[in-house]
Design a protein around this motif. Structure first.
Motif, PDB file in Angstrom:
ATOM      1  N   THR A 136       0.803  -1.223   0.000  1.00  0.00           N
ATOM      2  CA  THR A 136       0.000   0.000   0.000  1.00  0.00           C
ATOM      3  C   THR A 136       0.838   1.275   0.000  1.00  0.00           C
ATOM      4  O   THR A 136       0.334   2.347  -0.296  1.00  0.00           O
ATOM      5  CB  THR A 136      -0.948   0.037   1.218  1.00  0.00           C
ATOM      6  OG1 THR A 136      -0.169  -0.038   2.418  1.00  0.00           O
ATOM      7  CG2 THR A 136      -1.943  -1.108   1.162  1.00  0.00           C
ATOM      8  N   GLU A 137       2.136   1.148   0.365  1.00  0.00           N
ATOM      9  CA  GLU A 137       3.000   2.324   0.357  1.00  0.00           C
ATOM     10  C   GLU A 137       4.412   1.951  -0.073  1.00  0.00           C
ATOM     11  O   GLU A 137       4.972   0.969   0.385  1.00  0.00           O
ATOM     12  CB  GLU A 137       3.059   2.990   1.740  1.00  0.00           C
ATOM     13  CG  GLU A 137       3.924   4.245   1.744  1.00  0.00           C
ATOM     14  CD  GLU A 137       4.006   4.925   3.110  1.00  0.00           C
ATOM     15  OE1 GLU A 137       4.512   6.060   3.158  1.00  0.00           O
ATOM     16  OE2 GLU A 137       3.581   4.325   4.117  1.00  0.00           O
ATOM     17  N   PRO A 162      -3.381   2.218  -8.561  1.00  0.00           N
ATOM     18  CA  PRO A 162      -4.482   2.490  -7.631  1.00  0.00           C
ATOM     19  C   PRO A 162      -4.162   1.892  -6.261  1.00  0.00           C
ATOM     20  O   PRO A 162      -3.551   0.829  -6.171  1.00  0.00           O
ATOM     21  CB  PRO A 162      -5.687   1.775  -8.263  1.00  0.00           C
ATOM     22  CG  PRO A 162      -5.221   1.153  -9.526  1.00  0.00           C
ATOM     23  CD  PRO A 162      -3.756   1.365  -9.669  1.00  0.00           C
ATOM     24  N   ASN A 163      -4.531   2.588  -5.231  1.00  0.00           N
ATOM     25  CA  ASN A 163      -4.340   2.142  -3.843  1.00  0.00           C
ATOM     26  C   ASN A 163      -2.874   2.021  -3.434  1.00  0.00           C
ATOM     27  O   ASN A 163      -2.560   1.308  -2.485  1.00  0.00           O
ATOM     28  CB  ASN A 163      -5.055   0.808  -3.581  1.00  0.00           C
ATOM     29  CG  ASN A 163      -6.528   0.883  -3.910  1.00  0.00           C
ATOM     30  OD1 ASN A 163      -7.189   1.869  -3.610  1.00  0.00           O
ATOM     31  ND2 ASN A 163      -7.037  -0.146  -4.572  1.00  0.00           N
ATOM     32  N   ARG A 165       0.349   4.356  -2.338  1.00  0.00           N
ATOM     33  CA  ARG A 165       0.849   5.678  -1.966  1.00  0.00           C
ATOM     34  C   ARG A 165       2.364   5.677  -2.125  1.00  0.00           C
ATOM     35  O   ARG A 165       3.047   4.815  -1.586  1.00  0.00           O
ATOM     36  CB  ARG A 165       0.463   5.944  -0.511  1.00  0.00           C
ATOM     37  CG  ARG A 165       0.527   7.385  -0.109  1.00  0.00           C
ATOM     38  CD  ARG A 165      -0.066   7.514   1.256  1.00  0.00           C
ATOM     39  NE  ARG A 165       1.041   7.443   2.200  1.00  0.00           N
ATOM     40  CZ  ARG A 165       0.961   7.760   3.471  1.00  0.00           C
ATOM     41  NH1 ARG A 165      -0.182   8.133   3.977  1.00  0.00           N
ATOM     42  NH2 ARG A 165       1.989   7.694   4.257  1.00  0.00           N
TER      43      ARG A 165
END
Length: 199
Positions: A136-137, A162-163, A165
């Protein structure tokens, strides 16, 4: 300057990064003058490093096995990957004890002057690690120099999923530094990265 093998030793030591001619000479004479210096052990360790140490199949960190201890550690978060240029950067971040995720070592930075492009780095492997969508990151922890910034910019544009970071380590003034000695770029980044003061 010196006869035969002594000069060869100085020359070989001087080929190491960060070791200039004077440092190479000091190390050579330390080896020569210190009777307790175990040359045999040093040569064994150098040979073992060459023979046994490799790069982790997953992240590119140094290891003696297929995967490094960080990638094998079940306590590490698998949703965050910190991207660094070199394996030595992993050690620097680990010393802070702040990051609990995984790493990805690029093996350098984009540098057109040195002939290093994106295909020369472990960028494809990074993209492969992101394919399943579980991360996610991605934290970009490249060096705050021209090459590191170019690499971070390239990765920021590339990693538009997407999704996911994509963040960059904050940069700015060092602790204990004086404002009057800070260059404009460092001071500018300190202003950009400012945060709320805490009581």
């Amino acid at each position: 300057m010196y006869d035969g093998i002594v000069q060869e030793l100085i020359d070989e030591l001087g080929r190491l990064p960060g070791i200039g001619p004077k440092s190479a000479q000091r190390i050579a004479f330390h080896i020569l003058q210190t009777e307790s210096f175990d040359v045999t052990r040093l040569s064994e360790v150098l040979r073992d490093v060459r023979d046994k140490v490799r790069f982790c199949d997953i992240c590119g960190n140094v290891t003696e096995g297929q995967t490094c201890s960080i990638c094998r550690d079940p306590r590490r978060s698998h949703v965050t990957i910190c991207v660094v240029e070199e394996a030595k950067d992993v050690v620097a971040i680990e010393r802070t004890r702040e990051f609990k995720g995984l790493y990805h070592v690029l093996g350098g930075a984009i540098s057109p002057i040195d002939g290093v492009g994106p295909d020369d780095l472990r960028i494809k492997q990074l993209v492969g690690r992101l394919a399943d969508g579980s991360v996610t990151e991605v934290i970009l922890a490249t060096d705050p120099n021209l090459e590191g910034e170019a690499t971070a910019t390239y990765l920021t544009r590339l990693l538009q999923y997407p999704n996911l970071r994509v963040t960059r380590l904050a940069s700015g003034l060092p602790v204990g530094g004086d404002l009057e000695y800070a260059d404009e770029v460092t001071l500018g980044r300190a202003f950009e990265g400012r945060r709320l003061a805490q009581n």
